[in-house]
Design a protein around this motif. Structure first.
Motif, PDB file in Angstrom:
ATOM      1  N   UNK A   4       2.243  11.827  -7.643  1.00  0.00           N
ATOM      2  CA  UNK A   4       1.497  12.692  -8.100  1.00  0.00           C
ATOM      3  C   UNK A   4       2.188  13.981  -8.882  1.00  0.00           C
ATOM      4  N   UNK A   5       3.435  14.286  -8.160  1.00  0.00           N
ATOM      5  CA  UNK A   5       4.381  15.385  -8.778  1.00  0.00           C
ATOM      6  C   UNK A   5       5.040  14.729  -9.712  1.00  0.00           C
ATOM      7  N   UNK A   6       5.562  13.455  -9.935  1.00  0.00           N
ATOM      8  CA  UNK A   6       6.217  12.922 -10.951  1.00  0.00           C
ATOM      9  C   UNK A   6       5.274  12.907 -12.114  1.00  0.00           C
ATOM     10  N   UNK A   7       3.931  12.621 -11.829  1.00  0.00           N
ATOM     11  CA  UNK A   7       3.068  12.498 -13.135  1.00  0.00           C
ATOM     12  C   UNK A   7       2.753  13.862 -13.787  1.00  0.00           C
ATOM     13  N   UNK A  51       2.382   8.571  -2.442  1.00  0.00           N
ATOM     14  CA  UNK A  51       1.347   9.146  -3.279  1.00  0.00           C
ATOM     15  C   UNK A  51       1.581  10.462  -3.798  1.00  0.00           C
ATOM     16  N   UNK A  52       2.019  11.150  -2.840  1.00  0.00           N
ATOM     17  CA  UNK A  52       2.378  12.632  -3.148  1.00  0.00           C
ATOM     18  C   UNK A  52       3.453  12.757  -4.402  1.00  0.00           C
ATOM     19  N   UNK A  81       3.242   5.922 -17.934  1.00  0.00           N
ATOM     20  CA  UNK A  81       4.187   4.865 -17.970  1.00  0.00           C
ATOM     21  C   UNK A  81       5.343   5.275 -17.096  1.00  0.00           C
ATOM     22  N   UNK A  82       5.767   6.465 -16.817  1.00  0.00           N
ATOM     23  CA  UNK A  82       6.600   7.101 -15.880  1.00  0.00           C
ATOM     24  C   UNK A  82       6.311   6.604 -14.530  1.00  0.00           C
ATOM     25  N   UNK A  83       5.117   6.709 -14.193  1.00  0.00           N
ATOM     26  CA  UNK A  83       4.815   6.495 -12.991  1.00  0.00           C
ATOM     27  C   UNK A  83       4.856   4.926 -12.714  1.00  0.00           C
ATOM     28  N   UNK A 135       0.853  -1.219   0.032  1.00  0.00           N
ATOM     29  CA  UNK A 135      -0.019   0.209   0.074  1.00  0.00           C
ATOM     30  C   UNK A 135       0.860   1.203  -0.010  1.00  0.00           C
ATOM     31  N   UNK A 136       0.286   2.229  -0.666  1.00  0.00           N
ATOM     32  CA  UNK A 136       1.247   3.409  -0.764  1.00  0.00           C
ATOM     33  C   UNK A 136       1.009   4.346   0.521  1.00  0.00           C
TER      34      UNK A 136
END
Length: 82
Positions: free
Chosen positions: A11-14, A7-8, A37-39, A1-2
């Motif tokens: 989200x920033x990476x996405x 998670x944050x 795909x990066x995530x 589980x994240x």
């Protein structure tokens, strides 16, 4: 589980990946695919915490108990063995 932190970060990476892909391609559909795909790669290559295996714990305790029993047998004096 994240966790909340993971998670944050994801989200920033996405968002960053999407923005970079949009700059380069000017195609929103392709940018979404690239960011997704990066995530996925980021989360898959992250070291995972080892899962707790109850069967392995039981076996390790049995081996430890067996080794302790052998040590006690080897601690006897020669007179007790005769």
């Amino acid at each position: 589980m994240l966790s909340k932190e993971k998670t944050e970060n994801a989200t920033r990476a996405y968002i960053h990946s999407y923005n970079v892909a949009m700059e380069m391609t000017r195609n929103p559909n392709l940018a979404v695919q690239i960011a997704t795909n990066v995530i996925m790669v980021m989360l898959m290559t992250e070291p995972k915490e080892p899962a707790f295996n109850p069967f392995q714990a039981i076996i390790e305790q049995m081996v430890q108990a067996q080794n302790e029993g052998r040590e006690e047998e080897n601690d006897r004096t020669e007179n007790e063995a005769d």
